[in-house]
Every structure is written in C-alpha cells, then in structure tokens.
Design a protein around this motif. Structure first.
Motif, mmCIF file in Angstrom:
data_model
loop_
_atom_site.group_PDB
_atom_site.id
_atom_site.type_symbol
_atom_site.label_atom_id
_atom_site.label_comp_id
_atom_site.label_asym_id
_atom_site.label_seq_id
_atom_site.Cartn_x
_atom_site.Cartn_y
_atom_site.Cartn_z
ATOM 1 N N ARG A 81 27.573 28.975 6.116
ATOM 2 C CA ARG A 81 27.343 28.677 4.698
ATOM 3 C C ARG A 81 26.116 27.787 4.626
ATOM 4 N NH1 ARG A 81 32.104 30.217 2.042
ATOM 5 N NH2 ARG A 81 31.635 29.253 0.055
ATOM 6 N N ARG A 82 25.132 28.202 3.852
ATOM 7 C CA ARG A 82 23.921 27.409 3.662
ATOM 8 C C ARG A 82 23.793 27.081 2.174
ATOM 9 N NH1 ARG A 82 20.676 27.042 7.947
ATOM 10 N NH2 ARG A 82 20.968 28.504 9.633
ATOM 11 N N PRO A 83 23.334 25.864 1.871
ATOM 12 C CA PRO A 83 23.198 25.483 0.464
ATOM 13 C C PRO A 83 21.894 25.979 -0.137
ATOM 14 C CG PRO A 83 22.601 23.644 1.852
ATOM 15 C CD PRO A 83 23.067 24.741 2.776
ATOM 16 N N GLY A 84 21.933 26.250 -1.415
ATOM 17 C CA GLY A 84 20.751 26.595 -2.182
ATOM 18 C C GLY A 84 20.869 25.966 -3.561
ATOM 19 N N SER A 85 19.764 25.962 -4.276
ATOM 20 C CA SER A 85 19.819 25.430 -5.641
ATOM 21 C C SER A 85 18.843 26.185 -6.526
ATOM 22 C CB SER A 85 19.498 23.928 -5.661
ATOM 23 O OG SER A 85 18.152 23.713 -5.286
ATOM 24 N N ILE A 86 19.131 26.140 -7.806
ATOM 25 C CA ILE A 86 18.257 26.770 -8.797
ATOM 26 C C ILE A 86 18.136 25.822 -9.982
ATOM 27 C CG2 ILE A 86 20.161 28.090 -9.814
ATOM 28 C CD1 ILE A 86 18.036 30.321 -10.354
ATOM 29 N N HIS A 87 16.907 25.678 -10.480
ATOM 30 C CA HIS A 87 16.623 24.825 -11.630
ATOM 31 C C HIS A 87 16.167 25.722 -12.772
ATOM 32 C CE1 HIS A 87 15.973 20.943 -9.185
ATOM 33 N NE2 HIS A 87 16.495 21.850 -8.379
ATOM 34 N N LEU A 88 16.772 25.540 -13.931
ATOM 35 C CA LEU A 88 16.413 26.327 -15.105
ATOM 36 C C LEU A 88 16.006 25.392 -16.229
ATOM 37 C CD1 LEU A 88 19.264 27.908 -13.917
ATOM 38 C CD2 LEU A 88 18.147 29.570 -15.350
ATOM 39 N N LEU A 89 14.918 25.731 -16.894
ATOM 40 C CA LEU A 89 14.475 25.007 -18.085
ATOM 41 C C LEU A 89 14.739 25.941 -19.253
ATOM 42 C CD1 LEU A 89 13.254 22.408 -19.084
ATOM 43 C CD2 LEU A 89 10.993 23.388 -18.760
ATOM 44 N N ASP A 91 16.520 28.908 -20.397
ATOM 45 C CA ASP A 91 17.068 29.981 -19.557
ATOM 46 C C ASP A 91 15.991 30.563 -18.652
ATOM 47 O OD1 ASP A 91 15.652 31.257 -21.510
ATOM 48 O OD2 ASP A 91 17.261 32.582 -22.143
ATOM 49 N N GLU A 92 14.916 29.791 -18.417
ATOM 50 C CA GLU A 92 13.819 30.208 -17.543
ATOM 51 C C GLU A 92 13.955 29.529 -16.180
ATOM 52 O OE1 GLU A 92 8.974 29.785 -17.211
ATOM 53 O OE2 GLU A 92 9.985 29.189 -19.046
ATOM 54 N N VAL A 93 13.900 30.320 -15.121
ATOM 55 C CA VAL A 93 13.980 29.784 -13.767
ATOM 56 C C VAL A 93 12.648 29.114 -13.441
ATOM 57 C CG1 VAL A 93 14.241 30.355 -11.327
ATOM 58 C CG2 VAL A 93 15.584 31.574 -13.045
ATOM 59 N N ILE A 94 12.709 27.837 -13.048
ATOM 60 C CA ILE A 94 11.477 27.138 -12.659
ATOM 61 C C ILE A 94 11.455 26.808 -11.171
ATOM 62 C CG2 ILE A 94 10.992 26.232 -14.952
ATOM 63 C CD1 ILE A 94 12.082 23.535 -14.001
ATOM 64 N N LEU A 95 12.606 26.829 -10.499
ATOM 65 C CA LEU A 95 12.654 26.568 -9.064
ATOM 66 C C LEU A 95 13.906 27.207 -8.500
ATOM 67 C CD1 LEU A 95 11.575 24.998 -6.541
ATOM 68 C CD2 LEU A 95 13.074 23.141 -7.251
ATOM 69 N N LEU A 96 13.732 27.926 -7.394
ATOM 70 C CA LEU A 96 14.864 28.498 -6.677
ATOM 71 C C LEU A 96 14.665 28.168 -5.215
ATOM 72 C CD1 LEU A 96 16.545 31.837 -7.377
ATOM 73 C CD2 LEU A 96 16.275 31.063 -5.055
ATOM 74 N N SER A 97 15.608 27.464 -4.634
ATOM 75 C CA SER A 97 15.489 27.011 -3.253
ATOM 76 C C SER A 97 16.540 27.679 -2.387
ATOM 77 C CB SER A 97 15.653 25.487 -3.204
ATOM 78 O OG SER A 97 15.697 25.052 -1.870
ATOM 79 N N LEU A 98 16.071 28.377 -1.359
ATOM 80 C CA LEU A 98 16.962 29.012 -0.381
ATOM 81 C C LEU A 98 16.756 28.338 0.964
ATOM 82 C CD1 LEU A 98 16.459 32.786 -1.171
ATOM 83 C CD2 LEU A 98 18.493 31.426 -1.601
ATOM 84 N N GLY A 99 17.123 27.116 1.067
ATOM 85 C CA GLY A 99 16.933 26.443 2.341
ATOM 86 C C GLY A 99 17.420 25.030 2.304
#
Length: 117
Positions: A81-89, A91-99
């Motif tokens: 299991r690896r963590p990730g995160s997503i930031h939305l402003l 309903d627009e995605v501004i950052l998606l982190s896969l690591g």
C-alpha cells in the motif's frame, strides 16, 4: 415568523449547495486518480479517496474557492500500500501525487541503526 422561516430556508439551501459542491469535487478527484493509476499501471486500493483538509484559496481568475485535499492508497505490486494525494481547487485538479516523500536524514539514520542492531 416569516423572517425565521427565510433564515432556515437559506441555511438549508447553503448546506445543500456546500454538499453538492463537495460531492462534485470528490467525484472529479476520484476520476482523476483512477485515470492516473490506470495510466501508470497502478491499482487504486479501496476504489476511494478520503477527505483530509480544506481551506479557502483564490483560483487563477481571483475567485474564492475551496482547496480540498484528499488522500488515497494505491499498489504498484499488488502486495503493498502506497500513499497518494490529490489537491482540488473547486472541482479542478491542481496537484496529484503518486509517491512518497523522500525520507528525512534522521529517518534514514534510524533505519540503518535498526537494521544493524
């Protein structure tokens, strides 16, 4: 009595509008995470994203929106299991982190000590 009824109706409408906005943002985030995992050959675990935090922030046009951060977990091997995160402003995605972030120096030292002793 009419003023109280209007205030209650306004409160209910505000709560409904916020809920609708939150669901739209969450759905946009989930779609983006699924697409990113598929593109990278990763498996999105639990098929969901979890709310972490929220704060007001201005978008590119200066409009005040909610910045929402969601966390999720994915697997690259099927056994981890690896963590990730997503930031939305809005309903627009501004950052998606896969690591994962790089380990801090003291964490590396601690793991070396644990491995040797």
């Amino acid at each position: 009595m009419m003023l109280a009824d209007l205030a209650i109706a306004g409160l209910i409408a505000g709560i409904g509008g916020y809920w609708y906005s939150a669901m739209r943002a969450r759905e946009a985030g989930l779609v983006a995470v699924r697409a990113a995992c598929e593109a990278e050959g990763l498996q999105l675990l639990d098929e969901t994203i979890a709310f972490v935090r929220m704060r007001p922030q201005r978008n590119r046009t200066g409009q005040l929106c909610w910045l929402r951060v969601y966390a999720f977990e994915y697997s690259d091997t099927g056994d981890n299991r690896r963590p990730g995160s997503i930031h939305l402003l809005g309903d627009e995605v501004i950052l998606l982190s896969l690591g994962q972030p790089a380990p801090q120096p003291r964490d590396v030292e601690r793991s070396r000590w644990t491995d040797n002793h």
